[in-house]
Design an enzyme around this catalytic site. Structure first.
Site, short mmCIF file in Angstrom:
data_model
loop_
_atom_site.label_atom_id
_atom_site.label_comp_id
_atom_site.label_asym_id
_atom_site.label_seq_id
_atom_site.Cartn_x
_atom_site.Cartn_y
_atom_site.Cartn_z
N HIS A 64 3.97 -11.05 22.46
CA HIS A 64 2.86 -10.95 21.73
C HIS A 64 1.77 -11.07 22.60
CE1 HIS A 64 0.11 -12.29 18.14
NE2 HIS A 64 -0.67 -11.84 18.86
N CYS A 109 -3.52 -7.04 18.84
CA CYS A 109 -2.48 -7.49 19.73
C CYS A 109 -1.18 -6.56 19.30
CB CYS A 109 -2.02 -8.83 19.65
SG CYS A 109 -3.25 -10.02 20.22
N THR A 121 5.54 -13.13 13.81
CA THR A 121 4.10 -13.04 14.31
C THR A 121 2.99 -12.44 13.60
OG1 THR A 121 2.90 -13.19 16.31
CG2 THR A 121 4.12 -11.09 15.93
#
Length: 200
Positions: free
Chosen positions: A63, A46, A41
């Protein structure tokens, strides 16, 4: 010697850079697997929590975009909020045979990549939330790379817990991650590397 079992995870692809099968996670995603693959990712403000049980070779990643859901009975139970993303991830691991007392965590992200957010920015709040949540649940954090101003690419090998982190150059206002983060936050409103983390 027996051949390795083929990877059957939905959405998996061959990642030539990592030389492994991989699954890409987007914001508000989470995935758990016991197969020989990496979860990948990109993170700005985040946070991704990577949890695994080394005894059974099962791991997963989430996430999330913000620490908690909206107050009141109308809370959004999606994985975009940390409080729900963590519960979804832990429960999915337990269903795959992991034991809560054996879980280990590696946490990443929380970079303050958006300019103009100086008072308790969302990246800082996300990083603080994930550490507080794991401490409250008694899940040890064995590695972390949180805060700062850089975006990160994270690759987590679910069977072994091995993690690779690439710190991306500081973003400009027109960069993809900054544009995406501004869009995520717009839709929602209507620490040094430690442990066995490898930079690559």
């Amino acid at each position: 010697m027996a051949a390795a079992a083929p990877v059957t995870e939905a959405g998996s692809y061959w990642d030539a850079e990592l030389s492994t099968h991989a699954v890409r996670l987007l914001p508000a995603d989470y995935r758990v697997s016991g197969e020989p693959l990496a979860l990948v990712t990109l993170l700005g403000s985040c946070v991704a929590a990577c949890l695994y049980d080394p005894a059974v070779g099962v791991g997963g990643m989430n996430h999330f975009l913000l620490p908690g859901g909206h107050a009141g009975s109308g809370e959004d139970p999606s994985a975009r909020y940390g409080v729900h993303a963590m519960e979804l991830l832990v429960n999915a691991l337990l269903k795959r045979g992991a034991r809560r007392q054996r879980l280990q965590a590696k946490v990443f992200g929380g970079g303050n990549v958006l300019s103009g957010f100086h008072l308790d920015p969302v990246g800082t709040r996300n990083a603080r939330f994930v550490l507080q949540y794991l401490a409250a649940e008694g899940i040890p954090v064995v590695a972390q790379d949180l805060d700062g101003i850089q975006a990160r690419k994270v690759c987590f090998f679910v069977q072994t817990g091995r993690t690779l982190v690439k710190r991306l150059p500081p973003t400009r206002g027109d960069d993809e991650i900054v544009r995406a983060e501004r869009a995520y936050l717009g839709n929602l409103s209507r620490a040094p590397v430690a442990g066995s983390v490898e930079l690559f």
